[in-house]
Design an enzyme around this catalytic site. Sequence first.
Site, PDB file in Angstrom:
ATOM      1  N   ARG A   1      -5.653   0.489  -6.828  1.00 38.46           N
ATOM      2  CA  ARG A   1      -4.273   1.258  -6.271  1.00 38.46           C
ATOM      3  C   ARG A   1      -4.003   2.523  -7.125  1.00 38.46           C
ATOM      4  NH1 ARG A   1      -2.027  -2.274  -2.278  1.00 38.46           N
ATOM      5  NH2 ARG A   1      -2.427  -4.354  -2.492  1.00 38.46           N
ATOM      6  N   GLU A  24       4.036   4.095   6.256  1.00 31.93           N
ATOM      7  CA  GLU A  24       2.763   3.395   5.992  1.00 31.93           C
ATOM      8  C   GLU A  24       1.826   3.895   5.149  1.00 31.93           C
ATOM      9  OE1 GLU A  24       1.281   0.634   6.130  1.00 31.93           O
ATOM     10  OE2 GLU A  24       1.546  -0.440   7.766  1.00 31.93           O
ATOM     11  N   ASP A  25       1.040   3.524   4.382  1.00 32.94           N
ATOM     12  CA  ASP A  25      -0.074   4.255   3.792  1.00 32.94           C
ATOM     13  C   ASP A  25      -1.277   4.565   4.679  1.00 32.94           C
ATOM     14  OD1 ASP A  25      -0.693   1.562   4.407  1.00 32.94           O
ATOM     15  OD2 ASP A  25      -1.785   1.076   2.453  1.00 32.94           O
ATOM     16  N   ASP A  34      -4.693   1.884  10.649  1.00 33.96           N
ATOM     17  CA  ASP A  34      -5.995   1.357  11.187  1.00 33.96           C
ATOM     18  C   ASP A  34      -5.992   1.148  12.468  1.00 33.96           C
ATOM     19  OD1 ASP A  34      -8.800   0.732  11.030  1.00 33.96           O
ATOM     20  OD2 ASP A  34      -8.417  -0.722   9.490  1.00 33.96           O
ATOM     21  N   ASP A  39      -5.792  -0.671  -1.932  1.00 36.19           N
ATOM     22  CA  ASP A  39      -6.525  -1.535  -2.883  1.00 36.19           C
ATOM     23  C   ASP A  39      -8.074  -2.049  -2.237  1.00 36.19           C
ATOM     24  OD1 ASP A  39      -5.227  -3.097  -0.877  1.00 36.19           O
ATOM     25  OD2 ASP A  39      -6.090  -5.024  -2.269  1.00 36.19           O
ATOM     26  N   GLY A  52       0.886  -1.213  -0.036  1.00 33.42           N
ATOM     27  CA  GLY A  52      -0.004  -0.063  -0.117  1.00 33.42           C
ATOM     28  C   GLY A  52       0.722   1.147   0.227  1.00 33.42           C
ATOM     29  N   LYS A  99      -6.683   6.379  10.830  1.00 30.63           N
ATOM     30  CA  LYS A  99      -8.118   6.534  11.278  1.00 30.63           C
ATOM     31  C   LYS A  99      -7.982   6.337  13.012  1.00 30.63           C
ATOM     32  CE  LYS A  99      -9.737   3.505   7.395  1.00 30.63           C
ATOM     33  NZ  LYS A  99     -10.283   2.101   7.401  1.00 30.63           N
ATOM     34  N   PHE A 110     -13.728   2.328   4.904  1.00 29.37           N
ATOM     35  CA  PHE A 110     -12.867   1.771   3.944  1.00 29.37           C
ATOM     36  C   PHE A 110     -12.703   2.734   2.843  1.00 29.37           C
ATOM     37  CE2 PHE A 110     -11.710  -1.195   0.601  1.00 29.37           C
ATOM     38  CZ  PHE A 110     -10.487  -1.831   1.424  1.00 29.37           C
TER      39      PHE A 110
HETATM   40  P1  5GP Z   1      -3.985  -1.928  10.671  1.00 33.07           P
HETATM   41  O1  5GP Z   1      -3.078  -3.242  11.026  1.00 33.07           O
HETATM   42  O2  5GP Z   1      -3.554  -0.773  11.158  1.00 33.07           O
HETATM   43  O3  5GP Z   1      -5.399  -2.261  11.119  1.00 33.07           O
HETATM   44  O4  5GP Z   1      -3.925  -1.792   9.150  1.00 33.07           O
HETATM   45  C1  5GP Z   1      -3.153  -1.831   8.505  1.00 33.07           C
HETATM   46  C2  5GP Z   1      -2.947  -2.214   6.904  1.00 33.07           C
HETATM   47  O5  5GP Z   1      -4.291  -2.412   6.463  1.00 33.07           O
HETATM   48  C3  5GP Z   1      -2.756  -0.698   6.282  1.00 33.07           C
HETATM   49  O6  5GP Z   1      -1.338  -0.713   6.021  1.00 33.07           O
HETATM   50  C4  5GP Z   1      -3.495  -1.129   4.952  1.00 33.07           C
HETATM   51  O7  5GP Z   1      -2.630  -1.604   3.951  1.00 33.07           O
HETATM   52  C5  5GP Z   1      -4.655  -1.853   5.338  1.00 33.07           C
HETATM   53  N1  5GP Z   1      -5.735  -0.824   5.366  1.00 33.07           N
HETATM   54  C6  5GP Z   1      -6.186  -0.392   6.467  1.00 33.07           C
HETATM   55  N2  5GP Z   1      -7.446   0.360   6.437  1.00 33.07           N
HETATM   56  C7  5GP Z   1      -7.586   0.327   5.060  1.00 33.07           C
HETATM   57  C8  5GP Z   1      -8.549   0.951   4.230  1.00 33.07           C
HETATM   58  O8  5GP Z   1      -9.628   1.484   4.471  1.00 33.07           O
HETATM   59  N3  5GP Z   1      -8.640   0.705   2.900  1.00 33.07           N
HETATM   60  C9  5GP Z   1      -7.327  -0.187   2.472  1.00 33.07           C
HETATM   61  N4  5GP Z   1      -7.527  -0.432   1.043  1.00 33.07           N
HETATM   62  N5  5GP Z   1      -6.587  -0.808   3.055  1.00 33.07           N
HETATM   63  C10 5GP Z   1      -6.555  -0.429   4.346  1.00 33.07           C
HETATM   64 MG    MG Z   2       0.013  -0.516   4.773  1.00 34.51          MG
END
Ligand code: 5GP
Ligand code: MG
Length: 178
Positions: A168, A102-103, A106, A162, A48, A134, A155
């Site tokens: 993407r 990081e992109d 979450d 993606d 991402g 977020k 989301f």
């Molecule tokens: P976390 O571990 O913080 O819950 O999520 C991390 C990864 O989940 C991010 O690096 C990303 O790749 C993916 N992710 C989290 N939220 C979203 C979202 O809203 N859309 C997409 N496409 N990927 C997400």
């Molecule tokens: Mg990511």
Amino acid sequence: MKTVKIKDKEFAISISSDKIQNAIKQVASKINNDYVGQQPLFIAVLNGSFMFAADLFKNLAIECEISFIKVSSYQGTQTTEDVKELIGLNQNIEGRRIIILEDIVDTGITLDTTIAKLKKHKPADIKVATLLYKPEAFKNQFIIDYVGIEIPNDFIVGYGLDYDGLGRNLSDIYKIIN
Ligand code: 5GP
Ligand code: MG
């Protein structure tokens, strides 16, 4: 309103490319100030973050290096909360100042695990720069040092992010509507 359909889902524009680029310039400018003479090593978390890493890098004026690792915790539109192994760290990071790219943060589970795994390699310190954050979904304790844009708990796709591998390539960010 500009919308896109990806597979079975519809998305509406949420963050324009201009807004993304401005946020990246602000993050870059802070890092440029904080890391003069430090030669940090950026570690971008694939897939991402590839667009964010590329655009951020073009705005950095300090001496710096970049490396890419892979972890994956999402299936479809749901986090699986099952963070896989860290792949691709083929560089000695002992004593280095690390900035993880990081992109999106979450729940923070991916980063929490990534930070713990990187710490075992004894870097000087680890900071985090994320394009998107977020706050409502965040379940962790670590500090996010550089945040581009805070977003609600929807989301999203586009700009590297993606839905089942697609979307993407969009230069704006879209949120799911149904
Ligand atoms: P976390 O571990 O913080 O819950 O999520 C991390 C990864 O989940 C991010 O690096 C990303 O790749 C993916 N992710 C989290 N939220 C979203 C979202 O809203 N859309 C997409 N496409 N990927 C997400
Ligand atoms: Mg990511």
